[in-house]
Scaffold this motif. Structure first.
Motif, mmCIF file in Angstrom:
data_model
loop_
_atom_site.group_PDB
_atom_site.id
_atom_site.type_symbol
_atom_site.label_atom_id
_atom_site.label_comp_id
_atom_site.label_asym_id
_atom_site.label_seq_id
_atom_site.Cartn_x
_atom_site.Cartn_y
_atom_site.Cartn_z
ATOM 1 N N LEU A 21 0.826 -1.211 0.000
ATOM 2 C CA LEU A 21 0.000 0.000 0.000
ATOM 3 C C LEU A 21 0.859 1.258 0.000
ATOM 4 O O LEU A 21 0.595 2.202 -0.746
ATOM 5 C CB LEU A 21 -0.913 0.011 1.231
ATOM 6 C CG LEU A 21 -2.093 -0.953 1.194
ATOM 7 C CD1 LEU A 21 -2.761 -1.018 2.557
ATOM 8 C CD2 LEU A 21 -3.085 -0.509 0.136
ATOM 9 N N GLN A 22 1.887 1.278 0.847
ATOM 10 C CA GLN A 22 2.642 2.516 1.021
ATOM 11 C C GLN A 22 3.634 2.775 -0.103
ATOM 12 O O GLN A 22 4.001 3.917 -0.348
ATOM 13 C CB GLN A 22 3.350 2.529 2.382
ATOM 14 C CG GLN A 22 2.392 2.564 3.569
ATOM 15 C CD GLN A 22 1.484 3.789 3.553
ATOM 16 O OE1 GLN A 22 1.867 4.850 3.069
ATOM 17 N NE2 GLN A 22 0.269 3.652 4.043
ATOM 18 N N SER B 27 5.026 7.315 6.370
ATOM 19 C CA SER B 27 4.124 7.643 5.270
ATOM 20 C C SER B 27 3.789 9.135 5.260
ATOM 21 O O SER B 27 3.628 9.750 6.314
ATOM 22 C CB SER B 27 2.829 6.842 5.408
ATOM 23 O OG SER B 27 1.846 7.374 4.548
ATOM 24 N N PRO B 28 3.693 9.721 4.054
ATOM 25 C CA PRO B 28 3.298 11.135 3.984
ATOM 26 C C PRO B 28 1.841 11.335 4.383
ATOM 27 O O PRO B 28 1.398 12.459 4.583
ATOM 28 C CB PRO B 28 3.508 11.478 2.503
ATOM 29 C CG PRO B 28 3.406 10.169 1.793
ATOM 30 C CD PRO B 28 3.947 9.136 2.746
ATOM 31 N N ASN B 29 1.093 10.250 4.499
ATOM 32 C CA ASN B 29 -0.326 10.357 4.829
ATOM 33 C C ASN B 29 -0.515 10.385 6.346
ATOM 34 O O ASN B 29 -0.116 9.454 7.038
ATOM 35 C CB ASN B 29 -1.067 9.159 4.242
ATOM 36 C CG ASN B 29 -2.559 9.352 4.252
ATOM 37 O OD1 ASN B 29 -3.127 9.601 5.297
ATOM 38 N ND2 ASN B 29 -3.177 9.257 3.101
ATOM 39 N N PRO B 30 -1.118 11.477 6.869
ATOM 40 C CA PRO B 30 -1.231 11.582 8.334
ATOM 41 C C PRO B 30 -2.106 10.486 8.943
ATOM 42 O O PRO B 30 -1.991 10.206 10.130
ATOM 43 C CB PRO B 30 -1.859 12.961 8.538
ATOM 44 C CG PRO B 30 -2.508 13.296 7.238
ATOM 45 C CD PRO B 30 -1.706 12.622 6.175
ATOM 46 N N PHE B 31 -2.990 9.883 8.143
ATOM 47 C CA PHE B 31 -3.857 8.838 8.704
ATOM 48 C C PHE B 31 -3.137 7.502 8.834
ATOM 49 O O PHE B 31 -3.533 6.657 9.622
ATOM 50 C CB PHE B 31 -5.096 8.655 7.828
ATOM 51 C CG PHE B 31 -5.983 9.852 7.824
ATOM 52 C CD1 PHE B 31 -6.749 10.148 8.936
ATOM 53 C CD2 PHE B 31 -6.042 10.681 6.734
ATOM 54 C CE1 PHE B 31 -7.552 11.265 8.942
ATOM 55 C CE2 PHE B 31 -6.848 11.801 6.737
ATOM 56 C CZ PHE B 31 -7.607 12.093 7.841
ATOM 57 N N ALA B 32 -2.081 7.313 8.041
ATOM 58 C CA ALA B 32 -1.428 6.008 7.991
ATOM 59 C C ALA B 32 -0.923 5.589 9.375
ATOM 60 O O ALA B 32 -1.115 4.453 9.804
ATOM 61 C CB ALA B 32 -0.285 6.030 6.987
ATOM 62 N N MET C 148 -2.027 6.323 12.191
ATOM 63 C CA MET C 148 -3.125 5.975 13.101
ATOM 64 C C MET C 148 -3.624 4.559 12.844
ATOM 65 O O MET C 148 -4.417 4.029 13.607
ATOM 66 C CB MET C 148 -4.292 6.944 12.907
ATOM 67 C CG MET C 148 -3.982 8.352 13.393
ATOM 68 S SD MET C 148 -5.024 9.624 12.619
ATOM 69 C CE MET C 148 -6.642 8.879 12.706
#
Lengths: 282, 329
Positions: free
Chosen positions: B103-104, B165-170, B172
C-alpha cells in the motif's frame, strides 16, 4: 524577511514614529512575532506590518491545509517546538489552544508573551479572531477592517426557504455536526447538515450505513493525502459513490475551509454556487 | 456430539451468525425491509446498505474466520504443537507488513492483486522461517520464542513504514493492522481476497489425510507412503495464501486459530482430517460472532475485532500454558 537587520528595522520604526501616525500603537506593538498555529499564521501574514512577523508554522506551507502557501514561502518556518521558537527571540508568540500546550507553557515560563487563539467554531468566532489577532499585533484598525468586511460579506446571504440536505464525509467516516464552523457555512448557504440532523454536536463519526440511508443531496469530502491509508478508503467505497452519483456533483473541502480567515469566503461562495445549481429540496 | 449432528449444528450456527451479521448495523433497518432489499433489490438506499456494506462484511467475516481456524488447526497438526497459531507465531504480522508495504509503496495502486500477493509473500516468509526455526522437532518453547521474535520484528517494521508515510492517517492505522477490523469493507475487498483465501483453504483441507498419518510420527508416516515435502509445501502455501489474503483485507485478527481447534477437538476428536473442516466452521462462527458483537457494543466507533478475540483468546492461551506446565512437571 531574513534580510531585514535589526538596525534597518529600527530605522523603519523611527520613520514610522517620525511620521507621527498612530505613534502610540506602533511603539507598543510587538516587533518580533512568531506564529506556531496554521490559523494564526494566515491571519498574522494578512494583518502584520512589514517585518513584524518573523516566522510561521510548517503547516502554512502545506497546500492541503493552508490557503497561503505562496505567501508563507517568504517566512522562516517553525515546527512549534518551544526551543526553536524561543531561539527566534520573539516578543509575541501566536498559538492555538489545543496543540502544543506544553510548548506554550514553557515559553510563558521563559517570559515570552503568548496569545492563544481558539479554533473558530462559528462565523462570529471568525470575526472575533480577526480583531483579536489585529489587537495582539498592534494593528487594531487592520483587524477591525478585516472583521467588518467579513461580517458584511456573510450578511449578504439571504435566509434559505427550502434548505437542501448536505453532509460532510471525511476519512474514517468523520463528519461535522452542529456547533461547527462548517455546519454554519452550510446553514448560511441554504443547506441542512445531515450530521447535525443525526444529533451530532461538534465532530464525530457517522457510520457509512447511516449516511447512505440519509441520502444527502450533496456530499462534501476531503482531498486525499499522498500515500495510502485505510482511513481514506471509505471515501471511494462503492456505496458512497452511489449516493454521490445520485447527488450529482461531488464537492471537496480544501484549505479554505480549515481556518477562520477571509479565504473562508471563497469556500462559502463555492457552497452558495453549489446550492444554486441544485433543485430545491422536496 | 456425534457424527452428523455436529456438522448440522455447526453449519446452522455459522448460517445464523452470517444472517445476524447482515441484520445488525447502525442504520437500524427493519427485518422485512432489509431482506426484501437484499434479495429483490428494491428500496434504493436500503439496497446499498445491504448489498454494498453489510454483505461484503458478512462474507469477509465468514472467509477470514474460516481461514484463521483452518490454518490454526493445520499448523497445530503439522507442527504437532498445541500453541501453533498464525497470530502468535508471526504469520499474520508478516502478512500485515507485506500488505502495508504494497500500500505505502504505491504498488497496490498500480495493480490490485499486488496487495494480496505481497501479504501472501510476507506470510509465506514467516511460515518458512517458523518451520526452519521450530520444525516438528523444535518443541513449544522454540516455536513461541521464534514467533515472538518474528512478530516483534514485523510489527516494528510495519509501524516504521506507517510512521514514515506522507499520509497523516497512515500512522493511526497501526492498530488496525495489529487488531483487525471488517468495518466499511466493500465487494472490491471480497473479490480481491476470496480467490486466495478459498485456494489456500482448499490446499489446507487437502492435507487432512497426510496430517492423520503424521500423528503416528514422521517415520511411520513416511513408511506409509506420506510425501513429507509435498505436505510441507501444502501447509506453507495454503497458510500463506489463506492468512495473507485474510490479513490484507481485514488486518491481523489474533487467537482465532489457537482457540477454535482446541474447542473443536473434544467434539470431533483429534484426527486432523475431521478437525480441519470443523475448525474452519468454528473459526467462521467465532469471527462472525465477534464482528456482530463489535457492532452491538460500539455501533458508532470502529471497535477492533482483535480486541474481542484477544479477550477470549488470551486467557485461554494462559490456561493452555498452565496445563502444559503441569503436564511437564
Amino acid at each position: 524577511m531574513r534580510a531585514f537587520r535589526p538596525s534597518f528595522k529600527r530605522v523603519v520604526l523611527a520613520l514610522a514614529l517620525w511620521a507621527g501616525a498612530n505613534a502610540a500603537a506602533v511603539a507598543d506593538a510587538p516587533q518580533r512575532v512568531v506564529s506556531m498555529n496554521l490559523c494564526t499564521d494566515q491571519l498574522a501574514m494578512l494583518l502584520a506590518a512589514p517585518g513584524q512577523l518573523i516566522s510561521v508554522s510548517h503547516l502554512a506551507s502545506d497546500p492541503l491545509s493552508s490557503s497561503m502557501v505562496d505567501e508563507a514561502a517568504a517566512y522562516p518556518v517553525n515546527r512549534g517546538a518551544a526551543e526553536q521558537v524561543f531561539l527566534m527571540r520573539p516578543d509575541l508568540v501566536l498559538a492555538g489552544t489545543y496543540t502544543a500546550q506544553a510548548s506554550v507553557d514553557l515559553l510563558r515560563g521563559l517570559g515570552v508573551t503568548v496569545v492563544q487563539v481558539p479554533p473558530a467554531e462559528s462565523l462570529a468566532d471568525v470575526a472575533r479572531q480577526m480583531r483579536q489577532v489585529g489587537e495582539a499585533l498592534g494593528r487594531v484598525a487592520e483587524g477591525e477592517a478585516m472583521a467588518a468586511a467579513f461580517e458584511a460579506a456573510t450578511a449578504q446571504y439571504p435566509q434559505a426557504e427550502a434548505p437542501a440536505t448536505a453532509a460532510f464525509y471525511y476519512p474514517n467516516g468523520y463528519t461535522a455536526g452542529s456547533g461547527t464552523l462548517a455546519d454554519e457555512v452550510l446553514n448560511l448557504t441554504g443547506f441542512r447538515n445531515i450530521g447535525a440532523d443525526a444529533g451530532m454536536t461538534g465532530g464525530g463519526i457517522l457510520p457509512l450505513e447511516r449516511l447512505v440511508i440519509a441520502q444527502p443531496q450533496i456530499i462534501i469530502t476531503s482531498r486525499p493525502y499522498p500515500g495510502a491509508s485505510r482511513s481514506e478508503e471509505i471515501l471511494v467505497h462503492p456505496a458512497l459513490r452511489a449516493v454521490q452519483d445520485a447527488a450529482g456533483k461531488a464537492r471537496m473541502t480544501d484549505a479554505d475551509w480549515v481556518c477562520g480567515t477571509p479565504h473562508l469566503l471563497r469556500a462559502i461562495a463555492a457552497m452558495a454556487e453549489a446550492r444554486a445549481i441544485l433543485a430545491p429540496a422536496p | 456430539m456425534k457424527g452428523q449432528v455436529l456438522w448440522v449444528f455447526m453449519t446452522a450456527l455459522v448460517a445464523a451468525l452470517f444472517a445476524a451479521s447482515l441484520l445488525v448495523g447502525p442504520a437500524g433497518l427493519g427485518l422485512a425491509e432489509s431482506l426484501r432489499a437484499l434479495f429483490t433489490g428494491q428500496g434504493d438506499a436500503v439496497v446499498l446498505v445491504m448489498r454494498d456494506i453489510r454483505l461484503p462484511r458478512a462474507i469477509l467475516g465468514l472467509l477470514v474466520g474460516a481461514s484463521l481456524g483452518l490454518a490454526g488447526a493445520a499448523m497445530q497438526g503439522f507442527l504437532r504443537n498445541p500453541l501453533a497459531e498464525p497470530g502468535l507465531i508471526g504469520v499474520s504480522a508478516t502478512a500485515a507488513l507485506g500488505a502495508v508495504l504494497a500500500l505505502q509503496t504505491g504498488v497496490a495502486a498500480l495493480f490490485a492483486l499486488a496487495l494480496p500477493l505481497s501479504a501472501l509473500a510476507g506470510a509465506a516468509l514467516s511460515v518458512v522461517l517458523i518451520l526452519l526455526l521450530a520444525g516438528p522437532r523444535g518443541g513449544a518453547l522454540a516455536l513461541i520464542l521464534a514467533g515472538i521474535a518474528i512478530s516483534a520484528l514485523a510489527g516494528a517494521a510495519t509501524s516504521l513504514v506507517l510512521n514514515l508515510s506522507p499520509n497523516p492517517f497512515a500512522a493511526m492505522e497501526i492498530v488496525f493492522w495489529m487488531m483487525g477490523s471488517l468495518a466499511d469493507r466493500s465487494m472490491t475487498h471480497v473479490w480481491l481476497g476470496a480467490p486466495f483465501i478459498l485456494g489456500g483453504m482448499a490446499l489446507l483441507l487437502s492435507t487432512g489425510r497426510g496430517l492423520d498419518a503424521l500423528t503416528l510420527g514422521e517415520d511411520v508416516a513416511q513408511t506409509m507412503g506420506l510425501n513429507m515435502n509435498r505436505l510441507r509445501l501444502s501447509i506453507v502455501f495454503g497458510t500463506a495464501a489463506a492468512i495473507g489474503a485474510a490479513v490484507a483485507v481485514a488486518g491481523a485478527v489474533g487467537f482465532v486459530g489457537l482457540v477454535v481447534p482446541h474447542l473443536m477437538r473434544p467434539l470431533v476428536g483429534a484426527r486432523p482430517s475431521r478437525l480441519l473442516p470443523a475448525a474452519a466452521l468454528g473459526g467462521a462462527a467465532m469471527v462472525l460472532a465477534a464482528d456482530v458483537a463489535v457492532r452491538v457494543i460500539a455501533p458508532d466507533t470502529d471497535l477492533k475485532l482483535g480486541v474481542l478475540t484477544a479477550l477470549v483468546g488470551a486467557p485461554f492461551f494462559l490456561h493452555l500454558i498452565w496445563r502444559m506446565r503441569r503436564e511437564e512437571a
